[in-house]
Design an enzyme around this catalytic site. Structure first.
Site, PDB file in Angstrom:
ATOM      1  N   ASP A  31      55.101 113.876 133.321  1.00 23.93           N
ATOM      2  CA  ASP A  31      56.190 114.342 132.452  1.00 23.93           C
ATOM      3  C   ASP A  31      56.477 115.813 132.769  1.00 23.93           C
ATOM      4  O   ASP A  31      55.564 116.622 132.943  1.00 23.93           O
ATOM      5  CB  ASP A  31      55.797 114.187 130.973  1.00 23.93           C
ATOM      6  CG  ASP A  31      57.001 114.294 130.047  1.00 23.93           C
ATOM      7  OD1 ASP A  31      57.366 113.287 129.419  1.00 23.93           O
ATOM      8  OD2 ASP A  31      57.583 115.396 129.961  1.00 23.93           O
ATOM      9  N   ASN A  71      58.723 105.396 122.486  1.00 28.91           N
ATOM     10  CA  ASN A  71      59.761 105.741 121.514  1.00 28.91           C
ATOM     11  C   ASN A  71      60.950 104.817 121.754  1.00 28.91           C
ATOM     12  O   ASN A  71      61.423 104.691 122.884  1.00 28.91           O
ATOM     13  CB  ASN A  71      60.180 107.199 121.688  1.00 28.91           C
ATOM     14  CG  ASN A  71      59.047 108.167 121.376  1.00 28.91           C
ATOM     15  OD1 ASN A  71      58.290 107.961 120.440  1.00 28.91           O
ATOM     16  ND2 ASN A  71      58.920 109.213 122.176  1.00 28.91           N
ATOM     17  N   GLY A  95      62.928 109.263 118.426  1.00 29.90           N
ATOM     18  CA  GLY A  95      62.844 110.379 119.361  1.00 29.90           C
ATOM     19  C   GLY A  95      63.091 109.996 120.810  1.00 29.90           C
ATOM     20  O   GLY A  95      62.830 110.803 121.705  1.00 29.90           O
ATOM     21  N   GLN A  96      63.575 108.770 121.050  1.00 30.58           N
ATOM     22  CA  GLN A  96      63.868 108.398 122.436  1.00 30.58           C
ATOM     23  C   GLN A  96      65.031 109.239 122.950  1.00 30.58           C
ATOM     24  O   GLN A  96      66.083 109.319 122.304  1.00 30.58           O
ATOM     25  CB  GLN A  96      64.218 106.904 122.551  1.00 30.58           C
ATOM     26  CG  GLN A  96      64.394 106.461 124.005  1.00 30.58           C
ATOM     27  CD  GLN A  96      64.639 104.960 124.148  1.00 30.58           C
ATOM     28  OE1 GLN A  96      64.802 104.237 123.158  1.00 30.58           O
ATOM     29  NE2 GLN A  96      64.655 104.499 125.383  1.00 30.58           N
ATOM     30  N   SER A  97      64.823 109.890 124.081  1.00 32.26           N
ATOM     31  CA  SER A  97      65.872 110.746 124.648  1.00 32.26           C
ATOM     32  C   SER A  97      66.336 110.248 126.004  1.00 32.26           C
ATOM     33  O   SER A  97      67.435 110.586 126.441  1.00 32.26           O
ATOM     34  CB  SER A  97      65.391 112.194 124.736  1.00 32.26           C
ATOM     35  OG  SER A  97      64.251 112.279 125.565  1.00 32.26           O
ATOM     36  N   HIS A 106      60.077 103.460 128.749  1.00 32.82           N
ATOM     37  CA  HIS A 106      58.936 104.121 129.391  1.00 32.82           C
ATOM     38  C   HIS A 106      57.778 104.209 128.413  1.00 32.82           C
ATOM     39  O   HIS A 106      57.975 104.324 127.202  1.00 32.82           O
ATOM     40  CB  HIS A 106      59.310 105.512 129.903  1.00 32.82           C
ATOM     41  CG  HIS A 106      60.007 106.372 128.891  1.00 32.82           C
ATOM     42  ND1 HIS A 106      61.351 106.233 128.590  1.00 32.82           N
ATOM     43  CD2 HIS A 106      59.543 107.366 128.082  1.00 32.82           C
ATOM     44  CE1 HIS A 106      61.685 107.104 127.660  1.00 32.82           C
ATOM     45  NE2 HIS A 106      60.609 107.799 127.322  1.00 32.82           N
ATOM     46  N   HIS A 123      54.671 106.576 127.402  1.00 31.81           N
ATOM     47  CA  HIS A 123      54.002 107.871 127.553  1.00 31.81           C
ATOM     48  C   HIS A 123      52.497 107.599 127.509  1.00 31.81           C
ATOM     49  O   HIS A 123      52.011 107.006 126.536  1.00 31.81           O
ATOM     50  CB  HIS A 123      54.308 108.809 126.376  1.00 31.81           C
ATOM     51  CG  HIS A 123      55.735 109.225 126.239  1.00 31.81           C
ATOM     52  ND1 HIS A 123      56.181 110.476 126.595  1.00 31.81           N
ATOM     53  CD2 HIS A 123      56.823 108.574 125.749  1.00 31.81           C
ATOM     54  CE1 HIS A 123      57.479 110.586 126.334  1.00 31.81           C
ATOM     55  NE2 HIS A 123      57.893 109.439 125.814  1.00 31.81           N
TER      56      HIS A 123
HETATM   57  P1  5GP Z   1      61.471 110.080 125.199  1.00 33.73           P
HETATM   58  O1  5GP Z   1      61.859 111.259 124.351  1.00 33.73           O
HETATM   59  O2  5GP Z   1      62.696 109.326 125.671  1.00 33.73           O
HETATM   60  O3  5GP Z   1      60.432 109.186 124.612  1.00 33.73           O
HETATM   61  O4  5GP Z   1      60.760 110.695 126.474  1.00 33.73           O
HETATM   62  C1  5GP Z   1      61.441 111.240 127.551  1.00 33.73           C
HETATM   63  C2  5GP Z   1      60.451 112.097 128.311  1.00 33.73           C
HETATM   64  O5  5GP Z   1      61.001 112.354 129.589  1.00 33.73           O
HETATM   65  C3  5GP Z   1      60.163 113.442 127.662  1.00 33.73           C
HETATM   66  O6  5GP Z   1      58.771 113.575 127.410  1.00 33.73           O
HETATM   67  C4  5GP Z   1      60.655 114.451 128.697  1.00 33.73           C
HETATM   68  O7  5GP Z   1      59.828 115.585 128.790  1.00 33.73           O
HETATM   69  C5  5GP Z   1      60.653 113.644 129.983  1.00 33.73           C
HETATM   70  N1  5GP Z   1      61.636 114.057 130.954  1.00 33.73           N
HETATM   71  C6  5GP Z   1      62.954 114.352 130.691  1.00 33.73           C
HETATM   72  N2  5GP Z   1      63.575 114.669 131.840  1.00 33.73           N
HETATM   73  C7  5GP Z   1      62.636 114.590 132.830  1.00 33.73           C
HETATM   74  C8  5GP Z   1      62.696 114.825 134.238  1.00 33.73           C
HETATM   75  O8  5GP Z   1      63.722 115.167 134.821  1.00 33.73           O
HETATM   76  N3  5GP Z   1      61.535 114.648 134.932  1.00 33.73           N
HETATM   77  C9  5GP Z   1      60.375 114.268 134.325  1.00 33.73           C
HETATM   78  N4  5GP Z   1      59.293 114.134 135.110  1.00 33.73           N
HETATM   79  N5  5GP Z   1      60.294 114.031 132.997  1.00 33.73           N
HETATM   80  C10 5GP Z   1      61.408 114.191 132.264  1.00 33.73           C
END
Ligand code: 5GP
Ligand code: ZN
Length: 114
Positions: A30, A87, A93-95, A100, A102
Protein backbone atom coordinates in the site's frame (compact mmCIF):
# COMPACT_ATOMS: atom_id res chain seq x y z
CA UNK A 1 -12.12 -0.51 -16.75
CA UNK A 2 -9.63 1.91 -18.31
CA UNK A 3 -9.98 4.31 -15.42
CA UNK A 4 -9.37 1.78 -12.68
CA UNK A 5 -6.23 2.49 -10.66
CA UNK A 6 -5.72 -1.13 -9.61
CA UNK A 7 -6.27 -2.46 -13.15
CA UNK A 8 -3.50 -0.10 -14.24
CA UNK A 9 -1.22 -1.37 -11.45
CA UNK A 10 -2.00 -4.97 -12.43
CA UNK A 11 -1.21 -4.18 -16.07
CA UNK A 12 1.96 -2.38 -14.92
CA UNK A 13 0.82 0.86 -16.50
CA UNK A 14 1.43 2.41 -13.06
CA UNK A 15 4.35 1.57 -10.77
CA UNK A 16 3.93 -0.33 -7.52
CA UNK A 17 5.96 -2.58 -5.24
CA UNK A 18 4.60 -5.99 -6.20
CA UNK A 19 5.34 -8.63 -3.56
CA UNK A 20 3.51 -11.60 -5.10
CA UNK A 21 1.57 -12.44 -8.25
CA UNK A 22 0.06 -15.42 -9.97
CA UNK A 23 -2.56 -16.04 -12.65
CA UNK A 24 -5.41 -14.96 -10.33
CA UNK A 25 -4.15 -12.04 -8.25
CA UNK A 26 -1.49 -9.41 -7.67
CA UNK A 27 -0.30 -8.32 -4.20
CA UNK A 28 1.56 -5.05 -3.69
CA UNK A 29 2.57 -2.65 -0.92
CA UNK A 30 0.00 0.00 0.00
CA UNK A 31 1.37 3.42 -0.96
CA UNK A 32 0.12 4.89 2.35
CA UNK A 33 0.75 2.11 4.88
CA UNK A 34 -1.32 2.08 8.07
CA UNK A 35 0.85 -0.52 9.79
CA UNK A 36 4.41 -1.93 9.46
CA UNK A 37 2.94 -4.55 7.12
CA UNK A 38 0.28 -3.25 4.73
CA UNK A 39 -0.23 -5.24 1.56
CA UNK A 40 -3.13 -5.06 -0.89
CA UNK A 41 -4.25 -8.29 -2.54
CA UNK A 42 -6.13 -7.59 -5.75
CA UNK A 43 -7.74 -10.12 -8.09
CA UNK A 44 -6.79 -9.65 -11.75
CA UNK A 45 -10.48 -9.76 -12.61
CA UNK A 46 -12.06 -6.32 -12.16
CA UNK A 47 -14.78 -6.72 -9.50
CA UNK A 48 -16.02 -3.43 -8.05
CA UNK A 49 -16.62 -4.57 -4.48
CA UNK A 50 -18.00 -7.50 -2.50
CA UNK A 51 -21.35 -6.58 -4.06
CA UNK A 52 -19.90 -7.56 -7.44
CA UNK A 53 -18.76 -11.04 -6.35
CA UNK A 54 -20.43 -13.75 -8.46
CA UNK A 55 -21.00 -17.40 -7.58
CA UNK A 56 -18.22 -18.28 -10.03
CA UNK A 57 -15.80 -16.14 -7.96
CA UNK A 58 -16.02 -18.38 -4.90
CA UNK A 59 -12.71 -20.11 -5.62
CA UNK A 60 -11.05 -16.76 -6.33
CA UNK A 61 -12.25 -15.38 -2.98
CA UNK A 62 -10.81 -18.43 -1.21
CA UNK A 63 -7.55 -17.92 -3.09
CA UNK A 64 -7.32 -14.35 -1.75
CA UNK A 65 -7.48 -15.77 1.80
CA UNK A 66 -4.98 -18.50 1.01
CA UNK A 67 -2.38 -16.07 -0.34
CA UNK A 68 -3.13 -13.62 2.50
CA UNK A 69 -2.31 -16.36 4.94
CA UNK A 70 0.94 -17.18 3.12
CA UNK A 71 2.04 -13.53 2.98
CA UNK A 72 1.19 -13.02 6.67
CA UNK A 73 3.48 -15.94 7.46
CA UNK A 74 6.19 -14.70 5.11
CA UNK A 75 6.14 -11.21 6.64
CA UNK A 76 6.33 -12.56 10.19
CA UNK A 77 2.96 -11.42 11.52
CA UNK A 78 1.11 -14.75 11.46
CA UNK A 79 1.90 -15.58 15.09
CA UNK A 80 1.41 -12.09 16.58
CA UNK A 81 -1.81 -11.36 14.69
CA UNK A 82 -2.96 -9.39 11.71
CA UNK A 83 -6.10 -8.15 10.01
CA UNK A 84 -7.67 -8.81 6.64
CA UNK A 85 -9.92 -5.89 5.77
CA UNK A 86 -12.26 -5.53 2.81
CA UNK A 87 -13.94 -2.13 2.75
CA UNK A 88 -17.10 -2.38 0.67
CA UNK A 89 -18.91 0.77 -0.34
CA UNK A 90 -18.48 4.44 0.48
CA UNK A 91 -19.63 4.31 4.12
CA UNK A 92 -17.08 1.58 4.83
CA UNK A 93 -14.32 3.78 3.46
CA UNK A 94 -13.79 2.09 0.10
CA UNK A 95 -11.93 4.55 -2.10
CA UNK A 96 -10.72 2.31 -4.94
CA UNK A 97 -13.58 0.42 -6.58
CA UNK A 98 -11.68 -2.72 -7.55
CA UNK A 99 -12.12 -5.27 -4.78
CA UNK A 100 -9.04 -5.74 -2.58
CA UNK A 101 -8.01 -7.29 0.70
CA UNK A 102 -5.89 -5.18 3.03
CA UNK A 103 -3.40 -7.35 4.93
CA UNK A 104 -2.28 -5.23 7.88
CA UNK A 105 -0.05 -6.32 10.74
CA UNK A 106 2.97 -5.55 12.86
CA UNK A 107 1.15 -3.48 15.48
CA UNK A 108 -1.85 -3.79 17.80
CA UNK A 109 -5.25 -2.76 16.43
CA UNK A 110 -8.27 -1.43 18.29
CA UNK A 111 -11.84 -2.67 18.10
CA UNK A 112 -14.41 -1.55 17.11
CA UNK A 113 -12.86 -0.14 13.94
CA UNK A 114 -13.19 3.60 13.38
P1 5GP B 1 -9.83 1.38 0.27
O1 5GP B 1 -9.95 2.73 0.93
O2 5GP B 1 -10.51 1.38 -1.08
O3 5GP B 1 -10.23 0.23 1.12
O4 5GP B 1 -8.28 1.16 0.04
C1 5GP B 1 -7.57 1.72 -1.00
C2 5GP B 1 -6.10 1.65 -0.62
O5 5GP B 1 -5.35 1.86 -1.80
C3 5GP B 1 -5.67 2.70 0.39
O6 5GP B 1 -5.11 2.06 1.53
C4 5GP B 1 -4.64 3.52 -0.37
O7 5GP B 1 -3.55 3.92 0.44
C5 5GP B 1 -4.20 2.59 -1.48
N1 5GP B 1 -3.77 3.24 -2.69
C6 5GP B 1 -4.42 4.29 -3.31
N2 5GP B 1 -3.75 4.62 -4.43
C7 5GP B 1 -2.67 3.79 -4.50
C8 5GP B 1 -1.60 3.67 -5.45
O8 5GP B 1 -1.50 4.39 -6.44
N3 5GP B 1 -0.67 2.71 -5.20
C9 5GP B 1 -0.75 1.89 -4.11
N4 5GP B 1 0.23 0.98 -3.96
N5 5GP B 1 -1.75 1.97 -3.21
C10 5GP B 1 -2.69 2.91 -3.40
ZN1 ZN C 1 -9.98 -2.62 -11.85
Amino acid sequence: MNDCLFCKIIERKLPSKIVFEDDKLVAFEDVNPQAPVHILLVPRRHIESVNGVEETDRELMGHLFWISRKLAQERGVAASGYRLVVNSGASAGQSVFHIHVHLVGGRAFGWPPG
